[in-house]
Design a protein around this motif. Structure first.
Motif, PDB file in Angstrom:
ATOM      1  N   THR A   1       4.354 -20.343 -28.066  1.00  0.00           N
ATOM      2  CA  THR A   1       4.269 -20.684 -29.487  1.00  0.00           C
ATOM      3  C   THR A   1       2.906 -20.363 -30.101  1.00  0.00           C
ATOM      4  N   VAL A   2       1.934 -20.032 -29.265  1.00  0.00           N
ATOM      5  CA  VAL A   2       0.580 -19.725 -29.760  1.00  0.00           C
ATOM      6  C   VAL A   2       0.177 -18.351 -29.215  1.00  0.00           C
ATOM      7  N   PRO A   3       0.532 -17.284 -29.916  1.00  0.00           N
ATOM      8  CA  PRO A   3       0.300 -15.939 -29.388  1.00  0.00           C
ATOM      9  C   PRO A   3      -1.175 -15.564 -29.256  1.00  0.00           C
ATOM     10  N   THR A   4      -2.077 -16.290 -29.927  1.00  0.00           N
ATOM     11  CA  THR A   4      -3.508 -15.970 -29.807  1.00  0.00           C
ATOM     12  C   THR A   4      -4.102 -16.474 -28.497  1.00  0.00           C
ATOM     13  N   MET A   5      -3.342 -17.224 -27.723  1.00  0.00           N
ATOM     14  CA  MET A   5      -3.864 -17.788 -26.478  1.00  0.00           C
ATOM     15  C   MET A   5      -3.966 -16.698 -25.415  1.00  0.00           C
ATOM     16  N   ASP A   6      -5.204 -16.402 -24.996  1.00  0.00           N
ATOM     17  CA  ASP A   6      -5.418 -15.353 -24.006  1.00  0.00           C
ATOM     18  C   ASP A   6      -6.476 -15.734 -22.969  1.00  0.00           C
ATOM     19  N   THR A   7      -6.958 -16.970 -23.012  1.00  0.00           N
ATOM     20  CA  THR A   7      -8.095 -17.355 -22.178  1.00  0.00           C
ATOM     21  C   THR A   7      -7.763 -18.575 -21.330  1.00  0.00           C
ATOM     22  N   LEU A   8      -7.973 -18.429 -20.038  1.00  0.00           N
ATOM     23  CA  LEU A   8      -7.783 -19.528 -19.097  1.00  0.00           C
ATOM     24  C   LEU A   8      -9.128 -19.755 -18.423  1.00  0.00           C
ATOM     25  N   SER A   9      -9.868 -20.744 -18.947  1.00  0.00           N
ATOM     26  CA  SER A   9     -11.234 -21.032 -18.521  1.00  0.00           C
ATOM     27  C   SER A   9     -11.191 -22.072 -17.407  1.00  0.00           C
ATOM     28  N   MET A  10     -11.257 -21.597 -16.162  1.00  0.00           N
ATOM     29  CA  MET A  10     -11.208 -22.522 -15.028  1.00  0.00           C
ATOM     30  C   MET A  10     -11.803 -21.834 -13.807  1.00  0.00           C
ATOM     31  N   GLY A  11     -12.432 -22.656 -12.969  1.00  0.00           N
ATOM     32  CA  GLY A  11     -13.093 -22.138 -11.779  1.00  0.00           C
ATOM     33  C   GLY A  11     -14.593 -22.125 -11.948  1.00  0.00           C
ATOM     34  N   MET A  12     -15.279 -22.644 -10.912  1.00  0.00           N
ATOM     35  CA  MET A  12     -16.734 -22.682 -10.907  1.00  0.00           C
ATOM     36  C   MET A  12     -17.229 -22.123  -9.575  1.00  0.00           C
ATOM     37  N   SER A  13     -18.492 -22.350  -9.266  1.00  0.00           N
ATOM     38  CA  SER A  13     -19.076 -21.727  -8.073  1.00  0.00           C
ATOM     39  C   SER A  13     -18.276 -22.017  -6.813  1.00  0.00           C
ATOM     40  N   ALA A  14     -17.804 -23.255  -6.658  1.00  0.00           N
ATOM     41  CA  ALA A  14     -17.183 -23.661  -5.399  1.00  0.00           C
ATOM     42  C   ALA A  14     -15.719 -23.274  -5.268  1.00  0.00           C
ATOM     43  N   ASP A  15     -15.075 -22.931  -6.379  1.00  0.00           N
ATOM     44  CA  ASP A  15     -13.623 -22.723  -6.306  1.00  0.00           C
ATOM     45  C   ASP A  15     -13.128 -21.542  -7.127  1.00  0.00           C
ATOM     46  N   LEU A  16     -14.007 -20.592  -7.399  1.00  0.00           N
ATOM     47  CA  LEU A  16     -13.603 -19.492  -8.282  1.00  0.00           C
ATOM     48  C   LEU A  16     -12.480 -18.662  -7.675  1.00  0.00           C
ATOM     49  N   GLU A  17     -12.441 -18.535  -6.345  1.00  0.00           N
ATOM     50  CA  GLU A  17     -11.373 -17.737  -5.722  1.00  0.00           C
ATOM     51  C   GLU A  17     -10.005 -18.349  -5.993  1.00  0.00           C
ATOM     52  N   SER A  18      -9.906 -19.675  -5.855  1.00  0.00           N
ATOM     53  CA  SER A  18      -8.624 -20.339  -6.107  1.00  0.00           C
ATOM     54  C   SER A  18      -8.229 -20.205  -7.568  1.00  0.00           C
ATOM     55  N   ALA A  19      -9.207 -20.310  -8.468  1.00  0.00           N
ATOM     56  CA  ALA A  19      -8.915 -20.192  -9.891  1.00  0.00           C
ATOM     57  C   ALA A  19      -8.412 -18.800 -10.243  1.00  0.00           C
ATOM     58  N   ILE A  20      -9.065 -17.791  -9.706  1.00  0.00           N
ATOM     59  CA  ILE A  20      -8.647 -16.419  -9.985  1.00  0.00           C
ATOM     60  C   ILE A  20      -7.254 -16.146  -9.415  1.00  0.00           C
ATOM     61  N   ALA A  21      -6.976 -16.701  -8.250  1.00  0.00           N
ATOM     62  CA  ALA A  21      -5.661 -16.518  -7.652  1.00  0.00           C
ATOM     63  C   ALA A  21      -4.557 -17.076  -8.536  1.00  0.00           C
ATOM     64  N   GLU A  22      -4.890 -18.102  -9.340  1.00  0.00           N
ATOM     65  CA  GLU A  22      -3.888 -18.734 -10.196  1.00  0.00           C
ATOM     66  C   GLU A  22      -3.973 -18.271 -11.651  1.00  0.00           C
TER      67      GLU A  22
END
Length: 230
Positions: A192-213
């Protein structure tokens, strides 16, 4: 931290991002690295930007305003990523390009009203409390859709995505489960919100898991600038 160490750290972070993305069939270019520069000096910020990072994340308003003024010549995007108090919204609306921590309609309305007409709409992410921690800011998952609908009526804001800080854990499966839940909420809102393009998640300790998702932006402080004192 000296400039050469910051440059080496940034190169290492980019390598981690590239490896993580490749593992799940994604392109590294689809993941933005934000340097979380809170408590860091203007010189350290300059080093990070010179090394190719354009996105800077700040939690503390007064410190950020002083730092931004001292580095006004830089081609950088400034992101406010900390909790937002009502008395801080005007300065945030006037001096930042992005806000990642919107979790109340009242705050959104103040940012909209106080965003100068001379600036483009303020890009925002809704912070979701995916782990339902009492100590964390963020909107409950079930309240995301009503908040998004309200924000779509505010012309000086542009809803770009979600931000989350799941409960810290060293368990990779638990990390991925939390990020997967955020990604699911993100996809639901995208319908319903076509402008949504950003998923801001993951920091130094868990960036791999965040990118995987599916993270499109990771917020990195310690692994760029080293441990902070404040």
């Amino acid at each position: 931290m000296d400039a050469e160490r910051i440059r080496l750290n940034i190169a290492n972070v980019h390598q981690r991002v590239s490896t993580a993305a490749e593992k799940v069939g994604r392109r590294a270019d689809d993941v933005t690295v934000m340097a979380v520069s809170k408590t860091r000096s203007s010189d350290e910020v300059r080093t990070a930007v010179a090394a190719g990072l354009r996105d800077l994340g700040e939690n503390y308003l007064q410190e950020a305003l002083e730092k931004r003024q001292a580095t006004a010549d830089l081609d950088a995007r400034w992101h406010f990523i900390g909790p937002i108090q009502s008395n801080k919204t005007r300065a945030i609306a006037e001096h930042f390009d992005w806000v990642h921590s919107v979790d109340r309609e009242k705050i959104a309305r103040r940012l909209n009203e106080q965003r100068p007409d001379s600036l483009p709409p303020l890009d925002i992410c809704l912070q979701v409390n995916v782990s339902l921690e009492d100590s964390k800011s963020g909107v409950a998952p079930e309240d995301l859709a009503p908040l998004a609908r309200a924000i779509l009526q505010l012309p000086r804001l542009r809803l770009r995505g979600l931000m989350a800080i799941p409960a810290p854990t060293d368990d990779v499966a638990a990390q991925r489960a939390a990020f997967a839940r955020v990604a699911e909420l993100f996809r639901d809102l995208q319908e319903t919100v076509p402008t949504m393009d950003t998923l801001s998640m993951g920091m130094s300790a868990d960036l791999e898991s965040a990118i995987a998702e599916g993270a499109t932006l990771v917020r990195i402080g310690t692994d760029i600038f080293g441990p902070r004192s404040g």
